[in-house]
Design a protein around this motif. Structure first.
Motif, PDB file in Angstrom:
ATOM      1  N   LYS A  36     -21.459  72.739   3.051  1.00 35.03           N
ATOM      2  CA  LYS A  36     -22.863  72.449   2.663  1.00 35.03           C
ATOM      3  C   LYS A  36     -23.346  73.825   2.458  1.00 35.03           C
ATOM      4  CE  LYS A  36     -23.574  68.252   5.282  1.00 35.03           C
ATOM      5  NZ  LYS A  36     -24.424  67.525   6.342  1.00 35.03           N
ATOM      6  N   GLU A  37     -24.367  73.814   1.466  1.00 37.77           N
ATOM      7  CA  GLU A  37     -25.029  74.790   1.068  1.00 37.77           C
ATOM      8  C   GLU A  37     -26.553  74.845   2.036  1.00 37.77           C
ATOM      9  OE1 GLU A  37     -25.518  75.604  -3.037  1.00 37.77           O
ATOM     10  OE2 GLU A  37     -23.564  75.055  -3.463  1.00 37.77           O
ATOM     11  N   LYS A  38     -26.640  75.839   2.709  1.00 28.27           N
ATOM     12  CA  LYS A  38     -28.187  75.842   3.268  1.00 28.27           C
ATOM     13  C   LYS A  38     -29.108  76.528   2.371  1.00 28.27           C
ATOM     14  CE  LYS A  38     -26.321  74.547   7.582  1.00 28.27           C
ATOM     15  NZ  LYS A  38     -26.849  74.423   8.863  1.00 28.27           N
ATOM     16  N   LYS A  39     -30.048  76.058   2.016  1.00 26.29           N
ATOM     17  CA  LYS A  39     -31.114  76.674   1.117  1.00 26.29           C
ATOM     18  C   LYS A  39     -32.201  77.001   1.952  1.00 26.29           C
ATOM     19  CE  LYS A  39     -29.460  74.749  -3.317  1.00 26.29           C
ATOM     20  NZ  LYS A  39     -29.843  73.980  -4.343  1.00 26.29           N
ATOM     21  N   THR A  40     -32.782  78.167   1.881  1.00 24.69           N
ATOM     22  CA  THR A  40     -33.943  78.321   2.668  1.00 24.69           C
ATOM     23  C   THR A  40     -35.112  78.459   1.977  1.00 24.69           C
ATOM     24  OG1 THR A  40     -33.565  80.869   2.672  1.00 24.69           O
ATOM     25  CG2 THR A  40     -32.592  79.511   4.579  1.00 24.69           C
ATOM     26  N   VAL A  41     -36.232  77.886   2.220  1.00 30.57           N
ATOM     27  CA  VAL A  41     -37.453  77.963   1.424  1.00 30.57           C
ATOM     28  C   VAL A  41     -38.420  78.899   2.214  1.00 30.57           C
ATOM     29  CG1 VAL A  41     -39.339  76.747   0.344  1.00 30.57           C
ATOM     30  CG2 VAL A  41     -36.785  75.882   0.472  1.00 30.57           C
ATOM     31  N   ARG A  42     -39.191  79.635   1.570  1.00 31.10           N
ATOM     32  CA  ARG A  42     -40.353  80.316   2.255  1.00 31.10           C
ATOM     33  C   ARG A  42     -41.318  80.291   1.361  1.00 31.10           C
ATOM     34  NH1 ARG A  42     -41.776  85.174   0.154  1.00 31.10           N
ATOM     35  NH2 ARG A  42     -40.388  86.004  -1.743  1.00 31.10           N
ATOM     36  N   LYS A  43     -42.535  80.373   2.133  1.00 30.91           N
ATOM     37  CA  LYS A  43     -43.901  80.307   1.742  1.00 30.91           C
ATOM     38  C   LYS A  43     -44.219  81.592   0.815  1.00 30.91           C
ATOM     39  CE  LYS A  43     -48.568  78.977   2.757  1.00 30.91           C
ATOM     40  NZ  LYS A  43     -49.399  78.496   3.934  1.00 30.91           N
ATOM     41  N   ALA A  44     -44.625  81.407  -0.568  1.00 35.62           N
ATOM     42  CA  ALA A  44     -45.024  82.601  -1.350  1.00 35.62           C
ATOM     43  C   ALA A  44     -46.155  83.287  -0.678  1.00 35.62           C
ATOM     44  CB  ALA A  44     -45.375  82.120  -2.623  1.00 35.62           C
ATOM     45  N   SER A  45     -46.269  84.516  -0.812  1.00 35.07           N
ATOM     46  CA  SER A  45     -47.126  85.443  -0.036  1.00 35.07           C
ATOM     47  C   SER A  45     -48.072  85.897  -1.393  1.00 35.07           C
ATOM     48  CB  SER A  45     -46.274  86.592   0.466  1.00 35.07           C
ATOM     49  OG  SER A  45     -45.887  87.540  -0.475  1.00 35.07           O
ATOM     50  N   GLN A  46     -49.098  86.571  -0.910  1.00 38.50           N
ATOM     51  CA  GLN A  46     -50.066  87.206  -1.927  1.00 38.50           C
ATOM     52  C   GLN A  46     -49.118  88.114  -2.976  1.00 38.50           C
ATOM     53  OE1 GLN A  46     -53.311  86.024  -2.519  1.00 38.50           O
ATOM     54  NE2 GLN A  46     -52.864  87.134  -4.625  1.00 38.50           N
ATOM     55  N   ALA A  47     -48.271  88.770  -2.389  1.00 36.07           N
ATOM     56  CA  ALA A  47     -47.432  89.829  -3.130  1.00 36.07           C
ATOM     57  C   ALA A  47     -46.800  88.998  -4.237  1.00 36.07           C
ATOM     58  CB  ALA A  47     -46.729  90.767  -2.374  1.00 36.07           C
ATOM     59  N   ASP A  48     -46.104  87.717  -3.763  1.00 35.50           N
ATOM     60  CA  ASP A  48     -45.414  87.130  -4.927  1.00 35.50           C
ATOM     61  C   ASP A  48     -46.321  86.795  -6.065  1.00 35.50           C
ATOM     62  OD1 ASP A  48     -42.931  87.292  -3.182  1.00 35.50           O
ATOM     63  OD2 ASP A  48     -43.437  85.544  -2.040  1.00 35.50           O
ATOM     64  N   PHE A  49     -47.451  86.103  -5.403  1.00 41.63           N
ATOM     65  CA  PHE A  49     -48.572  85.821  -6.786  1.00 41.63           C
ATOM     66  C   PHE A  49     -48.879  87.089  -7.643  1.00 41.63           C
ATOM     67  CE2 PHE A  49     -48.828  82.226  -3.786  1.00 41.63           C
ATOM     68  CZ  PHE A  49     -48.882  81.087  -4.890  1.00 41.63           C
ATOM     69  N   ASP A  50     -49.114  88.087  -6.984  1.00 39.96           N
ATOM     70  CA  ASP A  50     -49.460  89.244  -7.709  1.00 39.96           C
ATOM     71  C   ASP A  50     -48.319  89.632  -8.759  1.00 39.96           C
ATOM     72  OD1 ASP A  50     -51.891  89.102  -6.225  1.00 39.96           O
ATOM     73  OD2 ASP A  50     -51.244  90.934  -5.063  1.00 39.96           O
ATOM     74  N   SER A  51     -47.334  89.787  -8.253  1.00 43.20           N
ATOM     75  CA  SER A  51     -45.884  90.195  -9.068  1.00 43.20           C
ATOM     76  C   SER A  51     -45.478  89.017 -10.273  1.00 43.20           C
ATOM     77  CB  SER A  51     -44.848  90.526  -8.052  1.00 43.20           C
ATOM     78  OG  SER A  51     -44.299  88.976  -7.724  1.00 43.20           O
ATOM     79  N   PHE A  52     -46.247  87.942  -9.901  1.00 37.44           N
ATOM     80  CA  PHE A  52     -45.900  86.903 -10.981  1.00 37.44           C
ATOM     81  C   PHE A  52     -46.866  87.212 -12.261  1.00 37.44           C
ATOM     82  CE2 PHE A  52     -46.942  82.522 -12.818  1.00 37.44           C
ATOM     83  CZ  PHE A  52     -45.662  82.237 -13.102  1.00 37.44           C
TER      84      PHE A  52
END
Length: 52
Positions: A36-52
């Motif tokens: 089974k593949e375990k996929k982890t999901v993390r909450k996006a941070s402000q830095a993620d939105f800024d880099s987007f």
């Protein structure tokens, strides 16, 4: 793959493509429970939105 899962032509006539793929996915999980593949999901941070 359908044949390996035991699906018949009649089964495929009544199932949608999505239902068929879900069935195959569940079959493979049951056949190989350790892979089974375990996929982890993390909450996006402000830095993620800024880099987007």
């Amino acid at each position: 793959m359908c044949k390996e899962c035991g699906l018949t032509h009649e089964d495929l006539e009544t199932m949608t493509i999505g239902m068929t793929l879900d069935y195959i996915d569940k079959y493979l999980e049951k056949k190989n429970p350790n892979k089974k593949e375990k996929k982890t999901v993390r909450k996006a941070s402000q830095a993620d939105f800024d880099s987007f």
